[in-house]
Structures are given as structure tokens and as C-alpha cells.
Motif scaffolding. Structure first.
Motif, PDB file in Angstrom:
ATOM      1  N   ILE A   1       0.855  -1.182   0.000  1.00  0.00           N
ATOM      2  CA  ILE A   1       0.000   0.000   0.000  1.00  0.00           C
ATOM      3  C   ILE A   1       0.895   1.237   0.000  1.00  0.00           C
ATOM      4  N   ALA A   2       0.650   2.137  -0.943  1.00  0.00           N
ATOM      5  CA  ALA A   2       1.601   3.222  -1.178  1.00  0.00           C
ATOM      6  C   ALA A   2       0.902   4.564  -1.404  1.00  0.00           C
ATOM      7  N   MET A   3       1.736   5.583  -1.568  1.00  0.00           N
ATOM      8  CA  MET A   3       1.333   6.913  -2.012  1.00  0.00           C
ATOM      9  C   MET A   3       0.171   7.471  -1.177  1.00  0.00           C
ATOM     10  N   VAL A   4      -0.893   7.952  -1.820  1.00  0.00           N
ATOM     11  CA  VAL A   4      -1.977   8.631  -1.105  1.00  0.00           C
ATOM     12  C   VAL A   4      -2.708   7.682  -0.163  1.00  0.00           C
ATOM     13  N   SER A   5      -2.834   6.400  -0.547  1.00  0.00           N
ATOM     14  CA  SER A   5      -3.500   5.439   0.331  1.00  0.00           C
ATOM     15  C   SER A   5      -2.708   5.226   1.617  1.00  0.00           C
ATOM     16  N   ALA A   6      -1.394   5.158   1.518  1.00  0.00           N
ATOM     17  CA  ALA A   6      -0.556   5.026   2.719  1.00  0.00           C
ATOM     18  C   ALA A   6      -0.637   6.299   3.558  1.00  0.00           C
ATOM     19  N   LEU A   7      -0.646   7.445   2.888  1.00  0.00           N
ATOM     20  CA  LEU A   7      -0.747   8.728   3.591  1.00  0.00           C
ATOM     21  C   LEU A   7      -2.062   8.799   4.372  1.00  0.00           C
ATOM     22  N   ALA A   8      -3.162   8.365   3.736  1.00  0.00           N
ATOM     23  CA  ALA A   8      -4.467   8.370   4.397  1.00  0.00           C
ATOM     24  C   ALA A   8      -4.499   7.386   5.558  1.00  0.00           C
TER      25      ALA A   8
ATOM     26  N   THR B   1      -3.615  13.008   5.710  1.00  0.00           N
ATOM     27  CA  THR B   1      -4.300  13.747   4.659  1.00  0.00           C
ATOM     28  C   THR B   1      -5.808  13.603   4.844  1.00  0.00           C
ATOM     29  N   ASP B   2      -6.531  14.637   4.432  1.00  0.00           N
ATOM     30  CA  ASP B   2      -7.990  14.575   4.466  1.00  0.00           C
ATOM     31  C   ASP B   2      -8.538  13.935   3.203  1.00  0.00           C
ATOM     32  N   GLN B   3      -7.672  13.719   2.217  1.00  0.00           N
ATOM     33  CA  GLN B   3      -8.112  13.118   0.968  1.00  0.00           C
ATOM     34  C   GLN B   3      -8.430  11.638   1.177  1.00  0.00           C
ATOM     35  N   MET B   4      -9.556  11.196   0.628  1.00  0.00           N
ATOM     36  CA  MET B   4      -9.912   9.794   0.641  1.00  0.00           C
ATOM     37  C   MET B   4      -9.798   9.280  -0.799  1.00  0.00           C
ATOM     38  N   PRO B   5      -8.682   8.659  -1.141  1.00  0.00           N
ATOM     39  CA  PRO B   5      -8.490   8.209  -2.522  1.00  0.00           C
ATOM     40  C   PRO B   5      -9.582   7.270  -2.975  1.00  0.00           C
ATOM     41  N   ARG B   6     -10.059   7.463  -4.208  1.00  0.00           N
ATOM     42  CA  ARG B   6     -11.138   6.629  -4.738  1.00  0.00           C
ATOM     43  C   ARG B   6     -10.626   5.263  -5.169  1.00  0.00           C
ATOM     44  N   LYS B   7      -9.301   5.148  -5.283  1.00  0.00           N
ATOM     45  CA  LYS B   7      -8.682   3.868  -5.588  1.00  0.00           C
ATOM     46  C   LYS B   7      -7.587   3.605  -4.565  1.00  0.00           C
ATOM     47  N   VAL B   8      -7.297   2.333  -4.359  1.00  0.00           N
ATOM     48  CA  VAL B   8      -6.221   1.959  -3.447  1.00  0.00           C
ATOM     49  C   VAL B   8      -4.908   1.965  -4.231  1.00  0.00           C
ATOM     50  N   TRP B   9      -3.976   2.787  -3.792  1.00  0.00           N
ATOM     51  CA  TRP B   9      -2.660   2.868  -4.446  1.00  0.00           C
ATOM     52  C   TRP B   9      -1.802   1.701  -3.980  1.00  0.00           C
ATOM     53  N   VAL B  10      -1.275   0.964  -4.934  1.00  0.00           N
ATOM     54  CA  VAL B  10      -0.457  -0.210  -4.628  1.00  0.00           C
ATOM     55  C   VAL B  10       0.823  -0.179  -5.454  1.00  0.00           C
ATOM     56  N   ALA B  11       1.951  -0.352  -4.786  1.00  0.00           N
ATOM     57  CA  ALA B  11       3.240  -0.420  -5.482  1.00  0.00           C
ATOM     58  C   ALA B  11       3.600  -1.877  -5.732  1.00  0.00           C
ATOM     59  N   ILE B  12       4.031  -2.176  -6.950  1.00  0.00           N
ATOM     60  CA  ILE B  12       4.519  -3.505  -7.300  1.00  0.00           C
ATOM     61  C   ILE B  12       5.837  -3.350  -8.037  1.00  0.00           C
ATOM     62  N   GLY B  13       6.534  -4.458  -8.229  1.00  0.00           N
ATOM     63  CA  GLY B  13       7.814  -4.433  -8.916  1.00  0.00           C
ATOM     64  C   GLY B  13       7.653  -4.274 -10.421  1.00  0.00           C
ATOM     65  N   PRO B  14       8.737  -3.940 -11.114  1.00  0.00           N
ATOM     66  CA  PRO B  14       8.666  -3.708 -12.563  1.00  0.00           C
ATOM     67  C   PRO B  14       8.207  -4.913 -13.362  1.00  0.00           C
ATOM     68  N   GLY B  15       8.455  -6.126 -12.862  1.00  0.00           N
ATOM     69  CA  GLY B  15       8.056  -7.316 -13.601  1.00  0.00           C
ATOM     70  C   GLY B  15       6.898  -8.073 -12.985  1.00  0.00           C
ATOM     71  N   ASP B  16       6.308  -7.498 -11.911  1.00  0.00           N
ATOM     72  CA  ASP B  16       5.210  -8.191 -11.227  1.00  0.00           C
ATOM     73  C   ASP B  16       3.923  -8.132 -12.038  1.00  0.00           C
TER      74      ASP B  16
ATOM     75  N   LYS C   1       8.931   6.861   4.375  1.00  0.00           N
ATOM     76  CA  LYS C   1       9.020   6.281   3.032  1.00  0.00           C
ATOM     77  C   LYS C   1       7.916   6.816   2.123  1.00  0.00           C
ATOM     78  N   THR C   2       6.696   6.918   2.650  1.00  0.00           N
ATOM     79  CA  THR C   2       5.576   7.426   1.867  1.00  0.00           C
ATOM     80  C   THR C   2       5.833   8.863   1.419  1.00  0.00           C
ATOM     81  N   LEU C   3       6.334   9.684   2.319  1.00  0.00           N
ATOM     82  CA  LEU C   3       6.637  11.079   1.969  1.00  0.00           C
ATOM     83  C   LEU C   3       7.697  11.148   0.879  1.00  0.00           C
ATOM     84  N   ALA C   4       8.704  10.319   0.974  1.00  0.00           N
ATOM     85  CA  ALA C   4       9.745  10.291  -0.056  1.00  0.00           C
ATOM     86  C   ALA C   4       9.156   9.924  -1.410  1.00  0.00           C
ATOM     87  N   ASP C   5       8.282   8.924  -1.428  1.00  0.00           N
ATOM     88  CA  ASP C   5       7.657   8.496  -2.687  1.00  0.00           C
ATOM     89  C   ASP C   5       6.803   9.599  -3.289  1.00  0.00           C
ATOM     90  N   LEU C   6       6.064  10.315  -2.449  1.00  0.00           N
ATOM     91  CA  LEU C   6       5.196  11.379  -2.943  1.00  0.00           C
ATOM     92  C   LEU C   6       6.008  12.515  -3.557  1.00  0.00           C
TER      93      LEU C   6
END
Length: 206
Positions: free
Chosen positions: A79-86, A91-106, A147-152
Motif C-alpha cells: 500500500i503506497a502513495m496517497v493510500s498510505a498517507l491516508a 491527509t484529508d483526501q480519501m483516494p477513490r482507488k487503493v494505491w499499490v506499489a509492485i515491482g517492474p516485472g510483477d 518512506k511514503t513522503l519520499a515516494d510522494l
């Protein structure tokens, strides 16, 4: 020790009480046949919310629950980015999708429930700062606050810079991470050059 439920349907009910989100493989491992699952779905006792993903119809659906379902559906994801932040309450933002980080070949899953936003991180960044949180009986991998802040900050083309700055300010104001922890993660995560002026301004003026 409590006895095992007598019938497959009873075992199905019991498992979904203890684990509100369950994958078909987990149900089969518990000795519940596909036919039993299908009948329970037809009878309205179990709800199929995604490919091979089941829950009780009366299960409470909230943001955290969606994270648990996503972790079940994308076991290699984080779980990454805005979803991790929430999740971390920054953040007060409620992302409409769940942000997920995967590997380049996943494998990238086909759109299902809950809706997801896939981002691909190199292996260098994918395994940094991963925490595990128990949600609805599921161990959900979620990036830490630094880590989430760095990614953002590093991925400003994906998320507006104002969201990253808001999260950074909240993390400092709420003392959920120290400037040193944030700075270290930014350096490891390739975001230090971009984040540094904001971190220094908020630290010195806070």
C-alpha cells in the motif's frame, strides 16, 4: 479447544467471522469445497467481491477494509502513495482507488473490487520502509510515513506536490516522524533534493 464446525457451510461461516476477507484458496485449504462456496453465494450468505475473493454481505466496508482486500488480491503489492498517507492519518483526501506499489516485472491484476491504482517501483525502492499492519485479520504491507513522503515527493507527476507538502507538514505537526527520519528516507528514496527546501522551511519555521 473448541471443536471444529460440523459442516462445510458451518466452517465457511466460522472462517468469515474470524477473517472477514478470504481468498478461495484459503477456503479450500479449510476443507470447504467450491460447490459449498457457490451455494453460499447463490443463497446470499456469502458475497463474491472479486475474483476468488469472498466476504460476508454484512461485513463493514471502510477504507481500512479495502486495504485488507487489496492485500489479499495483490499479495506482492505494498500500500503506497496517497493510500498510505491516508492510512497514517496525514491527509484529508480519501483516494477513490487503493494505491499499490509492485515491482517492474510483477503481474498487474485486472481491475476488480476494490479499485486499485498500480504504481511500479524499482526493486531499489520497492522494499524500503515496508511495515505490516493487521487489518480485518490480514497482515497488510504498508509503507512507513517517512518512506511514503519520499515516494510522494519523488513522483510529483503522479500526485500533486501540494499533497506531499500537506503530508509532510502533518507528519511534523503531529510528531509522527522526526525531521531526521524523514530526511534519511528521502535520501534513500531519491527525493532529498526535491524535499529538502520544504523540510527545512517547515522545520525552521514550525
Amino acid at each position: 479447544m473448541a471443536p471444529l464446525p460440523a459442516t462445510q457451510r458451518d466452517r465457511l461461516r466460522d472462517l468469515l467471522v474470524r477473517h472477514p476477507v478470504a481468498r478461495a484458496q484459503e477456503l479450500r485449504n479449510a476443507g470447504i469445497a467450491a460447490a459449498t462456496i457457490a451455494r453460499a453465494v447463490k443463497d446470499g450468505e456469502v458475497e463474491r467481491v472479486g475474483r476468488g475473493l469472498y466476504q460476508r454481505p454484512d461485513a463493514t466496508i471502510d477504507v481500512a477494509h479495502a486495504l485488507a482486500e487489496t492485500a489479499k488480491r495483490i499479495p506482492k503489492g505494498v500500500i503506497a502513495m496517497v493510500s498510505a498517507l491516508a492510512f497514517h492519518g496525514l491527509t484529508d483526501q480519501m483516494p477513490r482507488k487503493v494505491w499499490v506499489a509492485i515491482g517492474p516485472g510483477d503481474w498487474s491484476p485486472v481491475s476488480s473490487y476494490p479499485p486499485t491504482r498500480i504504481v511500479r517501483f524499482s526493486e531499489k525502492y520497492l522494499r524500503q520502509g515496508v511495515e505490516h499492519h493487521m487489518i480485518s485479520g490480514v497482515s497488510v504491507p504498508i509503507y512507513s510515513i517517512p518512506k511514503t513522503l519520499a515516494d510522494l515527493f519523488r513522483n510529483s507527476k503522479l500526485v500533486d506536490r501540494s499533497v506531499a507538502v500537506e503530508g509532510l507538514r502533518a507528519a511534523l505537526d503531529l510528531r509522527k516522524a522526526t525531521p531526521a527520519e524523514i530526511g534519511q528516507a528521502a535520501k534513500a528514496g531519491g527525493a532529498w533534493r526535491i524535499m529538502r527546501p520544504y523540510l527545512e522551511a517547515l522545520t525552521f519555521n514550525g
